[in-house]
Design an enzyme around this catalytic site. Sequence first.
Site, PDB file in Angstrom:
ATOM      1  CG  ASN A   1     -14.091  -0.758   4.037  1.00 49.37           C
ATOM      2  OD1 ASN A   1     -13.183   0.051   4.083  1.00 49.37           O
ATOM      3  ND2 ASN A   1     -13.897  -2.061   4.188  1.00 49.37           N
TER       4      ASN A   1
ATOM      5  CG  HIS B   1      -9.809  -0.079   0.145  1.00 45.89           C
ATOM      6  ND1 HIS B   1     -11.003  -0.762   0.290  1.00 45.89           N
ATOM      7  CD2 HIS B   1      -9.103  -0.362   1.282  1.00 45.89           C
ATOM      8  CE1 HIS B   1     -11.029  -1.406   1.437  1.00 45.89           C
ATOM      9  NE2 HIS B   1      -9.880  -1.178   2.062  1.00 45.89           N
TER      10      HIS B   1
ATOM     11  CE1 TYR C   1     -10.250  -3.571  -1.392  1.00 47.40           C
ATOM     12  CE2 TYR C   1      -8.183  -3.569  -0.175  1.00 47.40           C
ATOM     13  CZ  TYR C   1      -9.523  -3.891  -0.258  1.00 47.40           C
ATOM     14  OH  TYR C   1     -10.139  -4.531   0.774  1.00 47.40           O
TER      15      TYR C   1
END
Length: 418
Positions: free
Chosen positions: A145, A195, A242
């Site tokens: 990420n 996300h 998210y």
Amino acid sequence: MKLAIVGGGSTYTPELISGFTRLREQLAIDEIALIDTDSQRLDLVSGISRRMLTRAGHPARLVATTDLVAGVADADAVLIQLRVGGQDARESDETWPHEVDCIGQETTGPGGLAKALRTVPLVLSIADTVREHAKPDAWIVDFTNPVGIVTRALLEAGHRAVGLCNVAIGFQRRFAANLGVEPDAVQLGHVGLNHLTWERSVRVGGHDRLPQLIEGQLAELADEVELPEALLAQLGVVPSYYLRYYYAHDEVLHEQRHNASRAAQVRAIEQELLSIYADESVDEKPEILERRGGAFYSEAAIQVLAMMQGEDSVARVVNLRNDGMLPFLPDDHVIEVPARFNGAAFVAEPVDALPDDVRGLVSAVAGYERLALDAAVHGGRGRTLRAMRAHPLVLQHDRAEKLTDLLLAANRPFLEWA
């Protein structure tokens, strides 16, 4: 095939190994190289990984090394799953934004920018080593990420790379269970940025079952993503968890200020996991690993690796170049949608036009992501400030100034230019 795993000392790794043993018919692996700079963790994780392979009778040879060149040499695929700064850096990302009334999160908002600045330069350096020492046609599968930004960095540098997240496969598994079908019978209309995604359809046998799910299981779906039922009903889609950082920012901020950080929780779980891994009698994935996060992580990785080997022709959700799929974004931006592998590249499935509210938020976050990558590659407080200000959860200049100073203070050890 030889698979190299950079960040192989992660406590996640036994989840991958478990997947390789359970799904060996889907993916033939001859050698697994675990690569990590932390020799202590690597020793513990490689130990249980070998025992798991032996217990399952899996033929793959497992090697563990701190030498990146040796680890990726002649690899067919390289999976990157690292965390620069470990859980300490994550806890920092989750806390200092609170000083300016912003959420603290490791991939979204100010914390996500900090993680991008720390991560991109290292991943690009690793990728250069892969290009030099792995097989000429080797692919990089990025689990690190923020996946969208990191994947775009890799693609812009000319690497053969695809990004992967477990959000879509998690939804697929849950919808399949709700509908009483096998997971691969479910095709998701998953769209957005990493996300920042929405499930717009849930197709089984060519029929969209999402309206039925929303009508009959609205309360359960809303509870799962921790968002109001009225929001899901109005949108007619299921946002990923998210989206809560946008749709319920102030509520999340209040919760964060009154609860232990996720980093603190994960740190405690990791310590327990490492103690278990040290027990040489343990040769199975511990149950506690499920609390570590990353559900269906191994299945998602195996599916994509199998696609590259020509063993899976089903459309899978990945992060790849836009190339006109979302016409309001540049072609070189990275989006997260279902795609197929044609033997040489991943090709996105057609995407229906997005409604105005979704398109607007995707556009805004994509603009931030482009500025974040510029700051990560080229450095500088000015570039960092511009990216910070562009994020939809920041916007105000004074707030961005304060957040940028907090980011730099917390991350100077990781930023050569700071």
